[in-house]
Design an enzyme around this catalytic site. Structure first.
Site, mmCIF file in Angstrom:
data_model
loop_
_atom_site.group_PDB
_atom_site.id
_atom_site.type_symbol
_atom_site.label_atom_id
_atom_site.label_comp_id
_atom_site.label_asym_id
_atom_site.label_seq_id
_atom_site.Cartn_x
_atom_site.Cartn_y
_atom_site.Cartn_z
ATOM 1 N N GLY A 243 0.981 -1.088 -0.098
ATOM 2 C CA GLY A 243 0.014 0.002 -0.082
ATOM 3 C C GLY A 243 0.856 1.398 -0.004
ATOM 4 O O GLY A 243 2.179 1.191 -0.358
ATOM 5 N N PHE B 98 1.663 3.134 2.596
ATOM 6 C CA PHE B 98 2.506 3.182 3.694
ATOM 7 C C PHE B 98 3.606 2.073 3.931
ATOM 8 O O PHE B 98 4.538 2.290 4.373
ATOM 9 C CB PHE B 98 1.945 3.591 4.905
ATOM 10 C CG PHE B 98 0.776 4.718 4.810
ATOM 11 C CD1 PHE B 98 -0.304 4.314 4.567
ATOM 12 C CD2 PHE B 98 1.190 5.990 4.775
ATOM 13 C CE1 PHE B 98 -1.538 5.461 4.317
ATOM 14 C CE2 PHE B 98 0.468 7.079 4.774
ATOM 15 C CZ PHE B 98 -0.978 6.693 4.620
ATOM 16 N N ASP C 21 -13.749 -2.083 10.314
ATOM 17 C CA ASP C 21 -13.509 -2.488 9.123
ATOM 18 C C ASP C 21 -13.739 -3.825 8.881
ATOM 19 O O ASP C 21 -12.873 -4.471 8.133
ATOM 20 C CB ASP C 21 -12.272 -1.817 8.625
ATOM 21 C CG ASP C 21 -12.233 -1.694 7.133
ATOM 22 O OD1 ASP C 21 -10.981 -1.490 6.666
ATOM 23 O OD2 ASP C 21 -13.172 -1.829 6.412
#
EC number: 2.7.10.1
Length: 1019
Positions: A650, A652, A827
């Site tokens: 991703g 980061f 999430d």
């Protein structure tokens, strides 16, 4: 008896040419001649006389029960009072054994009209039959006028309707009885013979059929399946046989030999008889070679074992080298030399093509082939070169066939190759089996320092020697340029030895490669090199007439390296320096602007998981994860961790596959490692540390991705977790959607069903509606197979309805565990559920390793990106996150599972209309593959009032009952799904749902209303 006599009569009729044979005997009943195979009927109580006459002395035999145990009958047979048990076949034959085939037989029926019970005469004792044999039950008919003869269970006569056992084949003969073929243990029971006459039903006396179990044949074993001997040596082999019965024997056979010297011992222990038979040959010869078979035989069968004897005329040794390495092609150069003892040693140099595939290939080459008839042979040696790429495994195996067998095997390695810090960088394996021995050396992920000489030493009583392997590691070139007077020297090292080329071009340039360049020819260049180093000189001109760029390019099959040297005129040096400094400053300023802009645009990362500290109604106070303690017992040495392929990445961070050595109780463990990217800021480092602390605080559970260790000191922070080979649940479902739909439709339905015709379209929609932007650089979680698994052909299998229920149940268990630990996930989605190789679902949070900026599942709200379509109304409109909001998200995850990976609210944009639909309590329609119970569970999870939503414990209990029901009605469930698909496409969805509701009520009340107050006890 009748069959035997019939066989003799047939044999007699075939021997027409034997004119000197006498006629068969003739039979008279009460002085009346009866032809062969005649039948006669007598009445009980009357006398009868049977007389047999022939060319020589005769004797009688009979199947009649009255005469069965009289021994050898003599002529004539005189009965004063006939009895029904005199019914049977009477056979007369010559006593001369040479005339045994000449016989005559008749069959007598002795009926008693006054006693119907004598219509059938039977043995007085119940028979006991061994399993697998044929059995003739002699229920003899005394009255031939009785017809429709049958053999049946006794209970069937009483009207129970019981039939013969499955597999029982019975043939009823009025003269012989009932023949049962291949008796099985299931045939045990009470049986009768029956028949009909003039409307009356006659049955025999019942008998109990006892079937003794079939015993296994004796076991037999020879522990030496192959033996090698020199001519004149002694040979012994022992065959051990055992059985529960004493009645068996052991014999030896050979293709040519008939007589054997055998020693036999018997021993009874543990309810078994053991027989050891040792075959002995004092001095073997070529005639003794071949296969020897040991056979153990009993009435239950024969079992054999073999051993093969090889007889040599001289001692020998043959050695092969097997190399396992990356996908390579070997180019062999044979070097032969003569050595004492008639030895030819072959060495091979292996050149490996530049293919970095991790798939291993095997190559075998002959190293030595020696034979001697008595002289000790030393110095059996040769050399071989093996080349390999850095980071790949190399396996070196010497396979030796020799007699006598090898007594010593060992490896010597370069002194720099060792197992430091208890991490196994290499592994030795040795095995000796008869004349064959193997010695393997495994080098794991070879490095440059592993190159050098590896030597295998071996010996036995007649041969000794060593084989040397020169291991070369491919290395890309490096180069430096040195100046001495008017000469440039480019020195390069690498393997294979690099090729150096000099190029020059006018001006000060970064490279001459993009211009029309020529190799310098001013003064003849000279070069010198060894196996890994090379130098090449370039003479500079005395006057350049301007600035000149000289470029040295060193290349080999691994890669290329460029080194540039700038030759400047003195009057232009200041201007060039000024221009260079200005350009550098401008570039740095632009870079700073770009970095600052990117930093302002970059979304701030926030870890999704939250730990609850206290609650007041719907107001939750969360623990600051940075304040959680970290236990340094989780620390794991970096040098015991080998990183591999990237699993997901991703903005980061990223997740990579890795191998951990010495983690826990296992020597080698496959793990996943989450790490930051080099450009990550302190905020991301703090977020990863917070995630590490949360996982260590939660503890272990089967349905979350558990923490295994961490590296927080001495380098970049690494978080080590369990490895899930199947990747995330979302892609797993989408990859198997087409196979799942095909499996629930029969072939006939597929040919004409409109649903089948649209399967490709539906499958395409499943693939395209992924929620991932086409411009995203986010790498989704994918399953990665290692080389060993690829060689074995790992099959990930299909997808079943039971799998969907199992995934739902396991995720609910994991979320229930999180709720008991006061943790809110925030999430919950199929993309955040991973699957292990045993299809165990584990909840995770990709966090740093998910690019939410380019993921369409995350919608911008304020200064954050949120998974709006998965969020509860109170989370969207009030920013309230509770355990009940995780329940709402879990309902959306269920919709993903039973739609096989579709995105929720398909074709609905996140706008004011979407938010109004959520506020009004409108739900998604029932997924294509969801049963009524699961859709009801989804709608309860989507209750607008959070306290009306079920708890995860209640959800687990419901799905557990559905799983048990699915095991009992698996076929019915698939039938319902087939009907569901047809109804959906034919407009009958409401009717189908009514039918499913009725089926649910018939199966039992699996659904328990879940609209009860949901109060979590958080402690």
């Amino acid at each position: 008896m009748k069959s035997y006599c019939l066989l003799l009569s047939i044999t007699l009729s075939c021997c027409c040419s034997a004119e000197d044979l006498p006629d068969p005997p003739s039979i008279h009943l009460n002085s009346k001649y009866l032809p062969n195979q005649a039948e006669a009927i007598l009445t009980a109580g009357t006398p009868f006389t049977l007389r047999c006459t022939g060319a020589s002395s005769v004797h009688w035999s009979s199947s009649a029960f009255c005469l069965l145990y009289h021994g050898r009958l003599v002529d004539p047979i005189d009965v004063q009072r006939a009895d029904p048990r005199h019914t049977g076949t009477y056979c007369c034959g010559y006593t001369n054994q040479s005339l045994e085939h000449l016989s005559t037989w008749i069959h007598l029926y002795v009926k008693d009209p006054a006693d119907p019970s004598t219509v059938f005469v039977t043995p007085r004792n119940s028979p006991r039959v061994k399993e697998g044999q044929d059995f003739l039950y002699r229920c003899l008919l005394t009255d031939p006028s009785v017809t429709n003869l049958t053999f049946q269970p006794e209970d069937n006569i009483q009207g129970s309707g019981q039939h013969l056992p499955v597999g029982m084949n019975v043939t009823v003969d009025p003269q012989r009885g009932a023949l049962i073929q291949d008796v099985q243990r299931s045939f045990s029971g009470q049986y009768v013979c029956s028949g009909w006459k003039d409307g009356r039903h006659f049955i025999s006396r019942s008998f109990h059929l006892l079937v003794a179990p079939r015993l296994p044949p004796p076991s037999v074993a020879i522990h030496q399946n192959k033996a090698v001997r020199l001519e004149g040596e002694k040979f012994e082999v022992t065959c051990v046989s055992s059985s529960t019965t004493h009645l068996f024997n052991v014999t030896w056979t050979h293709l040519t030999k008939k007589n054997f010297d055998v020693a036999v011992t018997r021993e009874y222990r543990n309810s078994h008889m053991y027989i050891s038979s040792t075959l002995m040959i004092a001095a073997v010869s070529q005639e003794d070679r071949g296969t020897y078979t040991c056979a153990a035989a009993s009435e239950d069968g024969v079992t054999t074992a073999t051993t093969h004897l090889i007889v040599l005329d001289s001692r020998f040794m043959t050695t092969y080298l097997k190399t396992w390495h990356a996908n390579t092609k070997a180019k062999n150069k044979e070097i032969s030399k003569e050595i004492d003892g008639n030895l030819t040693a072959n060495s091979t140099s292996i050149d490996i093509e530049a293919n970095r595939s991790s798939k291993l290939h095997m190559k075998m080459e002959l190293i030595a082939n020696v034979s001697t008839d008595g002289v000790h042979v030393n110095n059996i040696s040769s050399s071989t070169t093996v080349e390999a790429y850095e980071g790949l495994d190399v396996i070196l195996t010497f396979v030796t066939e020799s007699y006598p067998p090898l007594s010593n095997q060992s490896w010597t390695k370069p002194t720099k190759v060792n197992n430091n810090n208890n991490v196994t960088m290499y592994q030795e394996n040795y095995s000796i089996n008869d004349t064959r021995s193997e010695a393997s050396l495994l080098l794991r992920r070879v490095r440059q320092e592993d190159h050098g000489s590896y030597t295998f030493h071996f010996s036995n009583s007649f041969f000794s020697g060593s084989q040397n392997i020169d291991l070369r590691i491919y290395r890309s070139p490096s180069a430096i340029i040195s100046v001495e007077k008017n000469t440039l020297t480019c020195s390069s090292s690498g393997y294979p030895v690099p090729t150096i080329a000099w190029y020059s071009c006018p001006g000060i340039l970064k490279t001459c490669g993009n211009l029309t360049t020529t190799e310098s020819s001013e003064a003849d260049p000279t070069s010198e090199h060894d196996e890994e180093n090379v130098r090449k000189l370039l003479n500079l001109p005395l006057s350049t007439g301007g600035d000149v760029t000289a470029e040295c390019i060193a290349s080999n099959q691994v890669g290329a390296f460029r080194k540039v040297f700038h030759l400047r005129e003195h009057n232009s040096a200041f201007m060039s320096a000024l221009i260079g400094a200005g350009s550098t400053a401008a570039i740095l300023f632009l870079l700073l602007l770009v970095v600052f802009y990117k930093w302002r645009q970059k979304p701030k990362y926030e870890i999704r998981w939250k730990i609850i500290e206290s609650t007041e109604g719907n107001h939750y106070t969360f623990v600051d994860p940075t304040l959680l303690p970290y236990n340094y017992k989780w620390e794991f040495p970096r040098d015991k961790l080998r990183l591999g392929a990237v699993l997901g990445s991703g903005a980061f961070g990223k997740v990579v596959e890795a191998t951990a050595y010495g983690l826990g109780t296992d020597d080698v463990t496959r793990v996943a490692v989450k790490m930051l990217k080099p450009r990550a800021l302190s905020e991301e480092r703090e977020a990863l540390m917070s995630e590490l602390k949360i996982l260590s605080h939660l503890g272990y559970h089967d349905n979350i991705v558990n923490l295994l260790g961490a590296c927080t000191q001495g380098g970049p922070m690494l978080m080590i977790t369990e490895y899930c080979s199947y990747g995330d649940l979302l892609n797993f479902l989408r990859a198997r959607a087409q196979d799942f739909m095909a499996s629930i439709l029969s072939a006939d339905e597929m040919e004409g069903d409109p649903f089948y015709k649209n399967m490709a379209t539906l499958y395409g929609r499943l693939r395209s509606d992924s929620g991932i932007s086409c411009c995203s650089d986010y790498q989704e979680m994918q399953p990665i197979l290692g080389s060993a698994e690829k060689q074995q052909g790992v099959q990930m299998g299909g997808l079943s309805f039971g799998d969907l229920l199992s995934f739902s149940h396991q995720v609910a268990q994991g979320l229930d565990f999180l709720s008991t630990r006061n943790c809110i996930h925030r999430d919950v989605a199929a993309r955040n559920v991973l699957l292990t190789d045993h299809r165990v679902a584990k909840i995770c949070d990709f966090g740093l390793a998910r690019d939410i900026q380019n993921d369409d599942s995350y919608i911008v709200q304020g200064n954050a990106r949120l998974p709006v379509k998965w969020m509860a109304p109170e989370s969207i409109f009030q920013c309230v996150y509770t355990v009940q909001s995780d329940v709402w998200s879990y309902g959306v995850l269920l919709w993903e599972i039973f739609s096989l990976g579709k995105s929720p609210y398909p074709n609905v944009a996140v706008d004011t209309h979407f938010y109004k639909m959520i506020k009004d309590g409108r739900h998604m329609t029932q997924p294509d593959f969801a049963p009524v119970e699961m859709y009801q569970l989804m709608t309860h999870c989507w209750s607008l009032e959070p306290t009306d939503r079920p708890t995860f414990k209640m959800i687990c209990q419901l799905i557990d009952r559905l799983l048990q029901s699915n095991d009992d009605t698996n076929h019915q469930s698939y039938s319902n799904i087939n009907e569901t698909k047809k109804d959906d496409f034919k407009g009958g969805k409401s009717q189908r749902r009514g039918e499913e509701e009725e089926q649910r009520r018939q199966r039992g009340n699996l659904w328990i209303p879940l609209s009860v107050t949901n109060i979590y006890q958080l402690s």
